[in-house]
Design a protein around this motif. Structure first.
Motif, PDB file in Angstrom:
ATOM      1  N   GLN A 174       0.775  -1.584   0.180  1.00 53.21           N
ATOM      2  CA  GLN A 174      -0.136   0.046   0.178  1.00 53.21           C
ATOM      3  C   GLN A 174       0.985   1.415   0.242  1.00 53.21           C
ATOM      4  O   GLN A 174       0.793   2.394  -0.315  1.00 53.21           O
ATOM      5  CB  GLN A 174      -0.878   0.202   1.428  1.00 53.21           C
ATOM      6  N   ARG A 175       1.911   1.388   0.648  1.00 57.58           N
ATOM      7  CA  ARG A 175       3.236   2.839   0.595  1.00 57.58           C
ATOM      8  C   ARG A 175       3.677   2.497  -0.396  1.00 57.58           C
ATOM      9  O   ARG A 175       3.282   4.510  -1.085  1.00 57.58           O
ATOM     10  CB  ARG A 175       4.111   2.241   1.825  1.00 57.58           C
ATOM     11  N   ASP A 235       1.044   4.331  -2.557  1.00 55.25           N
ATOM     12  CA  ASP A 235       0.812   5.684  -2.054  1.00 55.25           C
ATOM     13  C   ASP A 235       1.915   6.688  -2.680  1.00 55.25           C
ATOM     14  O   ASP A 235       1.072   8.043  -2.956  1.00 55.25           O
ATOM     15  CB  ASP A 235       0.340   5.389  -0.728  1.00 55.25           C
TER      16      ASP A 235
END
Length: 418
Positions: free
Chosen positions: A310-311, A314
């Motif tokens: 997810q990072r 993002d």
């Protein structure tokens, strides 16, 4: 002496003649996305200016002979013996147990393994590159001419900057041209990964090879490790007046040893408990269910991979929408996850990150497989000296050996240099 000159000089000393060409490929820094690659997830690396050079020429025999400035003696193997040297016992990139290393020095297995992987390609395994005709086929019978290869590099070894993928990329690029294979960059990256998984015995994913083969100036490579789809992501570092500072702790690591393999095994165990193909298929919303199914250690390993994926997503979004100064918190969160959940940091890496952040870095994290190697810090151009001095002082105060600190910028991929 530059690494390119060292490769040429070594080749001449080995053979008594000049090479037919010199090819090179870069190391890489991973901006974010650690241990997600072999979990079929997302990564965001970029190629760096530091490169490995391969001076190569046909030798008129049926053997491949390799030499390196890092080794005292060359290694010679008959081309026909490569299949015996590297039996295809396993498919490490497909989730099976990778083969143990071969009975040759490990450094030579990276080079010989690429030759083996290219010769093992069958028609349909690869997409022909731009130079290949419509009738191009790849099979073990195509590559029948022996070569001499001399390797030299300025990519720091054991620093988490993928010196191994640089060796593989330089070798693959040279053989692709000399053997007339006409293969595209992705296929050459896959051959490099197969060499590392099965010839060397290191259970790594494909991020390093793809980052090296697809490098572009001023851009990172967003890679979906399941589909191998890529997208070039402008970093904006130069325009924003930012530098990526590499802090090589000088703590050496090796991916073919146990710590890396144990982490990979934990990820596969976690995916099996969740009933999915890989951790790529899980999201943050799945963590409560994971907590019910897994022991604490497996859960923490799984949590790192899920949140790291997810990072990466993002970071790509933030770079495009807000620019590079806005990614600092994501870099810091990534390091905390690797330190606490994946447990692959070491005191020197933590000291590098903490000192850089305390003295003005926008963000910092360890990079690479862990258990040593390097950290990166995103810093203002004018603060490079100040942050570097602070990190050196922190190492001295802790009684650590002096780190090697330098800046890198996103750079181009493989090329023919001479």
């Amino acid at each position: 002496m530059t690494a390119a000159t060292a490769a040429r000089t070594l080749f001449t000393a080995l053979t008594g003649r000049e090479p037919e060409g010199i090819w090179s490929a870069p190391g890489r820094v991973n901006l974010i996305g650690e241990h997600t690659d072999y979990n079929e997830g997302f990564v965001l690396p970029f190629a760096i200016p530091h490169r490995t050079y391969a001076a190569v020429a046909f030798n008129g025999t049926d053997a491949i002979r390799v030499a390196s400035t890092f080794a005292e003696e060359p290694v010679e193997v008959e081309l026909s013996a490569l299949n015996t040297l590297f039996p295809a016992k396993a498919q490490g990139s497909d989730g099976q147990e990778p083969a143990e290393g071969p009975a040759v020095p490990e450094w030579s297995a990276y080079v010989l393994g690429v030759a083996w992987a290219l010769r093992a390609l069958q028609p349909g395994d690869a997409n022909p590159g731009p130079s290949a005709g419509s009738g191009t086929q790849v099979s073990s019978g195509t590559q029948s001419r022996g070569v001499d290869i001399a390797i030299a590099s300025d990519v720091p070894v054991g620093a988490g900057l993928s010196s191994s993928a640089a060796i593989e990329g330089a070798t693959a690029t040279a053989l692709n041209e000399l053997w007339g294979l006409g293969l595209d960059a992705v296929t050459l990256a896959r051959a490099g990964r197969r060499a590392e998984n099965e010839a060397v015995g290191a259970p790594t994913g494909i991020m390093d090879q793809m980052a090296s083969m697809l490098g572009r100036a001023d851009a990172a490579t967003f890679l979906d490790c399941r589909t191998l789809e890529t997208r070039s992501i402008p970093t904006g570092f130069t325009a924003a007046g930012l530098e990526v500072l590499v802090i090589d702790t000088q703590v050496k690591h090796a991916h073919s040893t146990g710590g890396y393999r144990e982490r990979r095994d934990a990820c596969e165990r976690g995916a099996a408990l969740l009933g999915i193909r890989s951790l790529r298929d899980a999201g943050v919303a799945d963590l409560p269910r994971a907590a019910e199914l897994m022991d604490e250690v497996t859960l923490r390993r799984v949590r790192h991979v899920i949140t790291e994926n997810q990072r990466v997503l993002d970071t790509v979004a933030v770079l495009g929408e807000q620019g590079p100064r806005a990614i600092g918190d994501l870099l810091v969160a990534s390091h905390a996850s690797m330190r606490d959940d994946f447990e692959i940091s070491v005191p020197e890496l933590d000291a590098a990150v903490d000192a850089a952040l305390a003295h003005g870095a926008i963000g910092a994290r360890m990079t690479g497989g862990g258990f040593g190697g390097a950290a990166i810090a995103l810093v203002e151009h004018d603060a490079v000296g100040w942050v570097s001095d602070a990190v050196r002082a922190a190492f001295a105060d802790a009684g650590f050996g002096a780190p090697h600190i330098f800046t890198v910028a996103p750079s181009e991929g493989p090329r023919r240099d001479a």
